[in-house]
Design a protein around this motif. Structure first.
Motif, PDB file in Angstrom:
ATOM      1  N   GLU A 147       0.847  -1.207   0.000  1.00  0.00           N
ATOM      2  CA  GLU A 147       0.000   0.000   0.000  1.00  0.00           C
ATOM      3  C   GLU A 147       0.880   1.255   0.000  1.00  0.00           C
ATOM      4  O   GLU A 147       0.578   2.229  -0.696  1.00  0.00           O
ATOM      5  CB  GLU A 147      -0.949   0.013   1.207  1.00  0.00           C
ATOM      6  CG  GLU A 147      -1.908  -1.166   1.305  1.00  0.00           C
ATOM      7  CD  GLU A 147      -3.010  -1.196   0.238  1.00  0.00           C
ATOM      8  OE1 GLU A 147      -3.232  -0.182  -0.440  1.00  0.00           O
ATOM      9  OE2 GLU A 147      -3.632  -2.257   0.082  1.00  0.00           O
ATOM     10  N   SER A 206       2.262   1.645  -3.410  1.00  0.00           N
ATOM     11  CA  SER A 206       1.231   2.155  -4.325  1.00  0.00           C
ATOM     12  C   SER A 206       1.136   3.666  -4.189  1.00  0.00           C
ATOM     13  O   SER A 206       1.076   4.396  -5.185  1.00  0.00           O
ATOM     14  CB  SER A 206      -0.160   1.583  -3.992  1.00  0.00           C
ATOM     15  OG  SER A 206      -0.172   0.188  -4.040  1.00  0.00           O
ATOM     16  N   TYR A 212       1.867   6.255  -7.275  1.00  0.00           N
ATOM     17  CA  TYR A 212       0.850   7.166  -7.804  1.00  0.00           C
ATOM     18  C   TYR A 212       1.250   8.631  -7.578  1.00  0.00           C
ATOM     19  O   TYR A 212       0.891   9.495  -8.360  1.00  0.00           O
ATOM     20  CB  TYR A 212      -0.531   6.867  -7.187  1.00  0.00           C
ATOM     21  CG  TYR A 212      -1.007   5.453  -7.474  1.00  0.00           C
ATOM     22  CD1 TYR A 212      -0.476   4.718  -8.523  1.00  0.00           C
ATOM     23  CD2 TYR A 212      -1.988   4.841  -6.692  1.00  0.00           C
ATOM     24  CE1 TYR A 212      -0.882   3.420  -8.785  1.00  0.00           C
ATOM     25  CE2 TYR A 212      -2.413   3.534  -6.955  1.00  0.00           C
ATOM     26  CZ  TYR A 212      -1.851   2.837  -8.003  1.00  0.00           C
ATOM     27  OH  TYR A 212      -2.258   1.551  -8.255  1.00  0.00           O
ATOM     28  N   GLU A 262      -4.186   5.614  -0.919  1.00  0.00           N
ATOM     29  CA  GLU A 262      -3.329   4.440  -0.667  1.00  0.00           C
ATOM     30  C   GLU A 262      -2.595   4.584   0.657  1.00  0.00           C
ATOM     31  O   GLU A 262      -2.409   3.609   1.379  1.00  0.00           O
ATOM     32  CB  GLU A 262      -2.322   4.244  -1.809  1.00  0.00           C
ATOM     33  CG  GLU A 262      -2.936   3.973  -3.162  1.00  0.00           C
ATOM     34  CD  GLU A 262      -3.782   2.704  -3.216  1.00  0.00           C
ATOM     35  OE1 GLU A 262      -3.789   1.925  -2.249  1.00  0.00           O
ATOM     36  OE2 GLU A 262      -4.460   2.509  -4.228  1.00  0.00           O
ATOM     37  N   HIS A 309      -4.937   3.562   3.214  1.00  0.00           N
ATOM     38  CA  HIS A 309      -5.063   2.092   3.259  1.00  0.00           C
ATOM     39  C   HIS A 309      -3.920   1.499   4.086  1.00  0.00           C
ATOM     40  O   HIS A 309      -4.104   0.557   4.845  1.00  0.00           O
ATOM     41  CB  HIS A 309      -4.994   1.485   1.851  1.00  0.00           C
ATOM     42  CG  HIS A 309      -6.115   1.905   0.957  1.00  0.00           C
ATOM     43  ND1 HIS A 309      -6.161   1.608  -0.377  1.00  0.00           N
ATOM     44  CD2 HIS A 309      -7.243   2.611   1.216  1.00  0.00           C
ATOM     45  CE1 HIS A 309      -7.269   2.108  -0.905  1.00  0.00           C
ATOM     46  NE2 HIS A 309      -7.924   2.733   0.037  1.00  0.00           N
ATOM     47  N   GLU A 340      -2.879  -2.322  -9.690  1.00  0.00           N
ATOM     48  CA  GLU A 340      -4.060  -2.681  -8.885  1.00  0.00           C
ATOM     49  C   GLU A 340      -4.346  -4.185  -8.956  1.00  0.00           C
ATOM     50  O   GLU A 340      -4.744  -4.782  -7.964  1.00  0.00           O
ATOM     51  CB  GLU A 340      -5.288  -1.880  -9.332  1.00  0.00           C
ATOM     52  CG  GLU A 340      -5.262  -0.422  -8.924  1.00  0.00           C
ATOM     53  CD  GLU A 340      -5.148  -0.196  -7.418  1.00  0.00           C
ATOM     54  OE1 GLU A 340      -5.659  -1.019  -6.642  1.00  0.00           O
ATOM     55  OE2 GLU A 340      -4.520   0.797  -7.027  1.00  0.00           O
ATOM     56  N   VAL A 371      -2.065  -5.768  -6.584  1.00  0.00           N
ATOM     57  CA  VAL A 371      -2.505  -5.523  -5.201  1.00  0.00           C
ATOM     58  C   VAL A 371      -3.681  -6.447  -4.845  1.00  0.00           C
ATOM     59  O   VAL A 371      -3.743  -6.990  -3.739  1.00  0.00           O
ATOM     60  CB  VAL A 371      -2.860  -4.032  -4.985  1.00  0.00           C
ATOM     61  CG1 VAL A 371      -3.541  -3.807  -3.644  1.00  0.00           C
ATOM     62  CG2 VAL A 371      -1.611  -3.170  -5.066  1.00  0.00           C
ATOM     63  N   GLU A 417     -12.842  -2.885  -1.799  1.00  0.00           N
ATOM     64  CA  GLU A 417     -12.140  -1.707  -2.318  1.00  0.00           C
ATOM     65  C   GLU A 417     -11.428  -2.051  -3.633  1.00  0.00           C
ATOM     66  O   GLU A 417     -11.438  -1.264  -4.578  1.00  0.00           O
ATOM     67  CB  GLU A 417     -11.139  -1.225  -1.254  1.00  0.00           C
ATOM     68  CG  GLU A 417     -10.275  -0.045  -1.637  1.00  0.00           C
ATOM     69  CD  GLU A 417     -11.055   1.243  -1.809  1.00  0.00           C
ATOM     70  OE1 GLU A 417     -12.234   1.297  -1.391  1.00  0.00           O
ATOM     71  OE2 GLU A 417     -10.498   2.190  -2.395  1.00  0.00           O
ATOM     72  N   GLN A 418     -10.820  -3.234  -3.690  1.00  0.00           N
ATOM     73  CA  GLN A 418     -10.105  -3.620  -4.903  1.00  0.00           C
ATOM     74  C   GLN A 418     -11.055  -3.811  -6.079  1.00  0.00           C
ATOM     75  O   GLN A 418     -10.695  -3.509  -7.219  1.00  0.00           O
ATOM     76  CB  GLN A 418      -9.272  -4.888  -4.673  1.00  0.00           C
ATOM     77  CG  GLN A 418      -7.971  -4.641  -3.936  1.00  0.00           C
ATOM     78  CD  GLN A 418      -7.158  -3.478  -4.458  1.00  0.00           C
ATOM     79  OE1 GLN A 418      -6.959  -2.501  -3.763  1.00  0.00           O
ATOM     80  NE2 GLN A 418      -6.703  -3.542  -5.702  1.00  0.00           N
ATOM     81  N   GLU A 430     -11.611  -0.329  -7.265  1.00  0.00           N
ATOM     82  CA  GLU A 430     -10.427   0.293  -7.871  1.00  0.00           C
ATOM     83  C   GLU A 430     -10.098  -0.306  -9.224  1.00  0.00           C
ATOM     84  O   GLU A 430      -9.731   0.405 -10.143  1.00  0.00           O
ATOM     85  CB  GLU A 430      -9.234   0.194  -6.922  1.00  0.00           C
ATOM     86  CG  GLU A 430      -9.426   1.075  -5.717  1.00  0.00           C
ATOM     87  CD  GLU A 430      -8.137   1.543  -5.090  1.00  0.00           C
ATOM     88  OE1 GLU A 430      -7.068   1.027  -5.435  1.00  0.00           O
ATOM     89  OE2 GLU A 430      -8.223   2.429  -4.230  1.00  0.00           O
TER      90      GLU A 430
HETATM   91 FE1  OFO Z   1      -4.984   0.162  -1.748  1.00  0.00          FE
HETATM   92  O1  OFO Z   1      -6.096   0.042  -3.110  1.00  0.00           O
HETATM   93 FE2  OFO Z   1      -5.207   0.445  -4.707  1.00  0.00          FE
HETATM   94  O2  OFO Z   1      -3.644  -0.371  -4.499  1.00  0.00           O
END
Ligand code: OFO
Length: 168
Positions: free
Chosen positions: A17, A20, A24, A50, A53, A94, A97, A126-127, A130
């Motif tokens: 996380e 990530s 980003y 992130e 998270h 993603e 992840v 959440e995934q 995303e």
């Molecule tokens: Fe943490 O949700 Fe995207 O990587």
């Protein structure tokens, strides 16, 4: 109390996380230097999400009697080839992840840790969101192709999306 195996899996997720968020952030900064302010805003917001998270996992590990490890991070790229490339990379990331979260869930089941399993369900949902969002964005970019006007409108669209409050 969490087992060592669950603790290790969660610490691995903390690192992913955090990575990530860092990745980003690099995309956001690059997009900003290219004049895509809406895309940059969207990616800055995504990077912040992130980090949240990661933080949620840190607090959970410590609360459950483990020790959260704040990781060293790899330096992300400075340059990206194109906006299309940025969002392809974002989707690939993603997907990776999601696999990692599935692995944590798997460890929870093997260890019969239903509390952590329950906690991880938030990340599972959440995934789904995303990945769906990343796929929609990639589809839009495919339609736009090399059309500059299309990219200009896309940039404005993402600015609107970025203004939506983060889900935590
Ligand atoms: Fe943490 O949700 Fe995207 O990587």
């Amino acid at each position: 109390m969490i087992s060592k195996l669950v603790e290790n899996a969660l610490n691995d997720q903390i690192r992913k996380e955090a990575q990530s968020s860092q990745f980003y952030l690099a995309m956001a900064s690059w997009a900003e230097t290219q004049g895509f302010n809406g895309i940059a805003m969207f990616l800055y917001t995504h990077s912040d999400e992130e980090r949240l998270h990661m933080l949620k996992l840190v607090k959970f590990v410590n609360e459950r009697g483990g020790v959260a490890i704040i990781p060293a991070l790899e330096a992300p790229p400075v340059e990206f080839n194109s906006i299309t490339y940025v969002f392809e990379e974002l989707l690939n990331h993603e997907v990776m992840v999601t696999e990692s979260i599935n692995n944590v869930v798997d460890v929870c089941l093997k260890e019969k840790d239903y509390t952590t399993h329950n906690f991880m369900q938030w990340y599972v949902s959440e995934q789904i969101e995303e990945e769906a969002l990343a796929r929609t964005i990639n589809d839009k970019l495919k339609m736009i192709g090399t059309d500059k006007g299309g990219l200009y409108l896309f940039d404005r669209d993402l600015e609107t999306m970025a203004a939506a409050p983060p889900k935590v």
